[in-house]
Design a protein around this motif. Structure first.
Motif, PDB file in Angstrom:
ATOM      1  N   TYR A  74       0.635  -0.970   0.159  1.00  0.00           N
ATOM      2  CA  TYR A  74      -0.202   0.106  -0.163  1.00  0.00           C
ATOM      3  C   TYR A  74       0.438   1.048  -0.013  1.00  0.00           C
ATOM      4  CZ  TYR A  74      -3.677  -3.473   0.994  1.00  0.00           C
ATOM      5  OH  TYR A  74      -4.762  -4.171   1.082  1.00  0.00           O
ATOM      6  N   ARG A  75       1.324   1.817  -1.449  1.00  0.00           N
ATOM      7  CA  ARG A  75       2.124   2.709  -1.399  1.00  0.00           C
ATOM      8  C   ARG A  75       1.281   4.155  -0.499  1.00  0.00           C
ATOM      9  NH1 ARG A  75       6.727   0.403  -3.068  1.00  0.00           N
ATOM     10  NH2 ARG A  75       5.999  -0.782  -5.069  1.00  0.00           N
ATOM     11  N   ALA A  76       2.516   5.259  -0.551  1.00  0.00           N
ATOM     12  CA  ALA A  76       1.604   5.725   0.174  1.00  0.00           C
ATOM     13  C   ALA A  76       0.997   7.150  -0.160  1.00  0.00           C
ATOM     14  CB  ALA A  76       3.025   7.151   0.655  1.00  0.00           C
ATOM     15  N   ASP A  77       0.672   6.552  -1.748  1.00  0.00           N
ATOM     16  CA  ASP A  77      -0.345   7.482  -2.398  1.00  0.00           C
ATOM     17  C   ASP A  77      -1.469   7.279  -2.145  1.00  0.00           C
ATOM     18  OD1 ASP A  77       0.743   5.788  -4.058  1.00  0.00           O
ATOM     19  OD2 ASP A  77       0.704   6.986  -5.708  1.00  0.00           O
ATOM     20  N   VAL A  78      -1.293   5.989  -2.063  1.00  0.00           N
ATOM     21  CA  VAL A  78      -3.267   4.999  -1.394  1.00  0.00           C
ATOM     22  C   VAL A  78      -3.404   4.842  -0.093  1.00  0.00           C
ATOM     23  CG1 VAL A  78      -2.440   4.293  -4.236  1.00  0.00           C
ATOM     24  CG2 VAL A  78      -1.890   2.898  -2.174  1.00  0.00           C
ATOM     25  N   GLN A  79      -2.902   5.895   0.573  1.00  0.00           N
ATOM     26  CA  GLN A  79      -3.979   5.463   1.695  1.00  0.00           C
ATOM     27  C   GLN A  79      -4.194   6.459   1.903  1.00  0.00           C
ATOM     28  OE1 GLN A  79       0.252   5.511   4.392  1.00  0.00           O
ATOM     29  NE2 GLN A  79       1.340   4.029   3.270  1.00  0.00           N
ATOM     30  N   PRO A  80      -5.495   6.098   2.333  1.00  0.00           N
ATOM     31  CA  PRO A  80      -6.677   7.121   3.220  1.00  0.00           C
ATOM     32  C   PRO A  80      -6.276   8.484   3.502  1.00  0.00           C
ATOM     33  CG  PRO A  80      -7.581   4.672   3.231  1.00  0.00           C
ATOM     34  CD  PRO A  80      -6.002   4.426   2.389  1.00  0.00           C
ATOM     35  N   GLU A  81      -6.534   9.342   3.613  1.00  0.00           N
ATOM     36  CA  GLU A  81      -6.693  10.269   5.202  1.00  0.00           C
ATOM     37  C   GLU A  81      -7.871  10.275   4.986  1.00  0.00           C
ATOM     38  OE1 GLU A  81      -5.721  12.597   7.934  1.00  0.00           O
ATOM     39  OE2 GLU A  81      -3.667  12.676   5.713  1.00  0.00           O
ATOM     40  N   LEU A  82      -7.293   9.399   6.930  1.00  0.00           N
ATOM     41  CA  LEU A  82      -8.657   9.511   7.569  1.00  0.00           C
ATOM     42  C   LEU A  82      -8.450  11.036   8.855  1.00  0.00           C
ATOM     43  CD1 LEU A  82      -8.850   6.399   8.665  1.00  0.00           C
ATOM     44  CD2 LEU A  82      -9.906   7.122   6.833  1.00  0.00           C
ATOM     45  N   GLY A  83      -7.469  11.649   9.108  1.00  0.00           N
ATOM     46  CA  GLY A  83      -7.709  13.072   9.858  1.00  0.00           C
ATOM     47  C   GLY A  83      -8.288  14.116   9.054  1.00  0.00           C
ATOM     48  N   SER A  84      -7.939  15.331  10.080  1.00  0.00           N
ATOM     49  CA  SER A  84      -8.724  16.298   9.728  1.00  0.00           C
ATOM     50  C   SER A  84      -7.395  17.545  10.407  1.00  0.00           C
ATOM     51  CB  SER A  84      -9.729  16.497   9.279  1.00  0.00           C
ATOM     52  OG  SER A  84     -10.410  16.723  11.067  1.00  0.00           O
ATOM     53  N   GLY A  85      -7.048  18.963   9.753  1.00  0.00           N
ATOM     54  CA  GLY A  85      -6.278  19.983  10.607  1.00  0.00           C
ATOM     55  C   GLY A  85      -5.423  19.343  11.424  1.00  0.00           C
ATOM     56  N   ASN A  86      -5.060  19.565  12.416  1.00  0.00           N
ATOM     57  CA  ASN A  86      -3.832  19.200  12.746  1.00  0.00           C
ATOM     58  C   ASN A  86      -3.411  17.878  13.061  1.00  0.00           C
ATOM     59  OD1 ASN A  86      -3.103  22.279  12.819  1.00  0.00           O
ATOM     60  ND2 ASN A  86      -4.419  22.391  15.271  1.00  0.00           N
TER      61      ASN A  86
END
Length: 180
Positions: A74-86
């Protein structure tokens, strides 16, 4: 992943109006509309609240519905972003069907905090600090961790994470069953 588009798709698949999902979730239908239009990025807690109204787990929500295989990398660019803000949470293995471990690459800006309300959920979690400093609260105790230090605890115990020190906190964490 487009969180707004995904939420709208799963809501419509469940044959729910925004108003009905709002009632079930305890949020306003205006909030759901803003999320679906990507005008606001929901916190993990808010998203979990919305998904509880469907009902759907965070893991199911972020699963890659088009790929039912089992990729190994799972390359870095396909790891979904689940956070927000800081706070950034990057989920490793989101497309792995039947995933039983939630593994994340986490980054927290200096001073970032998971919030005043402690987290608590079924399972266990662990992690290792890679860079920066972490103040970890579990029950009434607090701990300070630096690079190389790790933690492991029962996730039903109220817990909270705060990035302290002079540089961003980076860590690798895992939980089971996966909460994302």
């Amino acid at each position: 992943m487009d969180i707004g588009q995904r939420l709208k798709a799963v809501r419509q698949q469940a044959k729910l109006s925004q108003r009905e999902l709002a009632k079930r979730s305890g949020v306003t239908n205006g909030f759901i509309s803003q999320v679906e239009k990507n005008q606001v990025s929901p916190s993990i807690g808010s998203l979990k609240k919305l998904l509880d109204g469907l009902p759907m787990s965070l893991a199911e929500f972020f699963a890659d519905t088009e790929d039912s295989g089992h990729p190994v990398v799972y390359r870095a660019d396909v790891q979904p972003e689940l956070g927000s803000g800081n706070i950034s949470y990057r989920l490793v293995g989101s497309g792995f069907v039947g995933r039983t471990i939630g593994m994340m690459r986490e980054t927290m800006a200096v001073g970032a905090d998971t919030g005043p309300e402690p987290l608590s959920h079924a399972g266990q979690e662990c992690g290792v600090v890679i860079r920066g400093r972490l103040r970890l609260f579990v029950d009434q105790e607090q701990y300070e961790l630096g690079p190389g230090d790790g933690y492991y605890f029962d996730s039903t115990r109220p817990h909270r994470f705060v990035s302290i020190g002079e540089e961003a906190l980076e860590m690798i964490s895992a939980n089971t069953p996966p909460s994302f």
